[in-house]
Design a protein around this motif. Structure first.
Motif, short mmCIF file in Angstrom:
data_model
loop_
_atom_site.label_atom_id
_atom_site.label_comp_id
_atom_site.label_asym_id
_atom_site.label_seq_id
_atom_site.Cartn_x
_atom_site.Cartn_y
_atom_site.Cartn_z
N UNK A 1 -30.78 -45.72 73.87
CA UNK A 1 -31.63 -45.69 74.84
C UNK A 1 -31.13 -46.84 75.90
N UNK A 2 -31.19 -47.98 75.16
CA UNK A 2 -30.76 -49.40 76.02
C UNK A 2 -29.38 -49.21 76.35
N UNK A 3 -28.47 -48.61 75.75
CA UNK A 3 -27.05 -48.58 75.96
C UNK A 3 -26.77 -47.68 77.24
N UNK A 4 -27.59 -46.65 76.97
CA UNK A 4 -27.42 -45.64 77.99
C UNK A 4 -27.74 -46.05 79.72
N UNK B 1 -17.09 -54.33 70.19
CA UNK B 1 -17.38 -53.61 69.38
C UNK B 1 -18.82 -52.78 69.25
N UNK B 2 -19.29 -52.81 70.63
CA UNK B 2 -20.60 -52.00 70.74
C UNK B 2 -21.67 -52.98 70.46
N UNK B 3 -22.92 -52.33 70.66
CA UNK B 3 -24.08 -53.27 70.38
C UNK B 3 -24.30 -53.16 68.90
N UNK B 4 -24.59 -54.51 68.39
CA UNK B 4 -24.59 -54.55 66.89
C UNK B 4 -25.90 -55.63 66.73
N UNK B 5 -26.10 -56.14 65.52
CA UNK B 5 -27.04 -57.12 65.14
C UNK B 5 -26.56 -58.52 66.10
N UNK C 1 -20.80 -50.98 80.22
CA UNK C 1 -20.74 -50.34 78.77
C UNK C 1 -19.33 -50.35 78.22
N UNK C 2 -18.23 -50.46 79.25
CA UNK C 2 -16.75 -50.65 78.78
C UNK C 2 -16.75 -51.96 78.22
N UNK C 3 -17.39 -53.02 78.71
CA UNK C 3 -17.24 -54.56 78.42
C UNK C 3 -17.81 -54.49 76.86
N UNK C 4 -18.73 -53.78 76.59
CA UNK C 4 -19.64 -53.77 75.41
C UNK C 4 -18.71 -53.12 74.38
N UNK C 5 -18.19 -52.04 74.77
CA UNK C 5 -17.43 -51.24 73.85
C UNK C 5 -16.03 -52.18 73.40
N UNK D 1 -18.23 -62.19 83.98
CA UNK D 1 -19.56 -61.76 84.56
C UNK D 1 -19.33 -61.54 86.14
N UNK D 2 -18.45 -62.43 86.93
CA UNK D 2 -18.21 -62.41 88.45
C UNK D 2 -17.24 -61.47 88.61
N UNK D 3 -16.42 -60.85 87.67
CA UNK D 3 -15.78 -59.62 87.90
C UNK D 3 -16.68 -58.37 87.96
N UNK D 4 -17.84 -58.40 87.32
CA UNK D 4 -18.70 -57.41 87.54
C UNK D 4 -19.66 -57.40 88.36
#
Length: 152
Positions: A104-107, A121-125, A114-118, A135-138
């Motif tokens: 839900x958070x990721x969505x 390695x995605x959302x992990x602990x 999302x691309x940056x997170x992926x 950050x300033x590119x986004x």
């Protein structure tokens, strides 16, 4: 001195905006319950306020990226976004990842985030941080942040 620079930047940011443009400043926000942040940012979105990220915005705080229109968010040179998987406490009081809440958070995040997170390695602990040039590119820099820094 660092505190004074941040204060000066905030004053200049506020002074440069018209009275009709209220702002919400995120400084050192380590997050909390997802539902609390969803409610908070729905209110901010409805108000039309500008959001200035000027420090750490981690965990549930990052919901701001999906809740507030992109053009209503700016970042200062002090901004840092921290992302990780959502978690709950088990019966023994230990943190365990909550896959449904993580999804839900990721969505809620916009596609570039999302691309940056992926790519990391995605959302992990493990907490991952988006800051600086990445950050300033986004997200666009806050208008007067550079002027405030240049004066010191």
């Amino acid at each position: 001195m660092k505190c004074m620079t941040g204060l000066l930047a905030a004053v200049l940011l506020l002074a440069g905006m018209g009275a009709s443009q209220a702002v919400v400043r995120i400084g050192e926000d380590r997050g909390g319950r997802i539902g609390t942040y969803v409610d908070k940012y729905q209110d901010v979105r409805s108000s039309g306020e500008m959001v200035i990220i000027d420090g750490l915005c981690a965990s549930a705080c990052t919901i701001v990226l999906g809740a507030i229109p992109h053009e209503k968010i700016c970042v200062t040179s002090h901004a840092a976004l921290g992302f990780h998987a959502a978690w709950d406490l088990d019966d023994a009081g230990h943190a365990i990842t909550n896959p449904e809440a993580t999804h839900m958070l990721y969505s809620m995040y916009p596609p570039p985030v999302k691309k940056w997170i992926n790519q990391r390695g995605g959302l992990t602990s493990r907490m991952i941080y988006l800051r600086g040039k990445e950050l300033t590119t986004l997200y666009h820099p806050c208008y007067l942040d550079a002027r405030a820094s240049a004066q010191h």
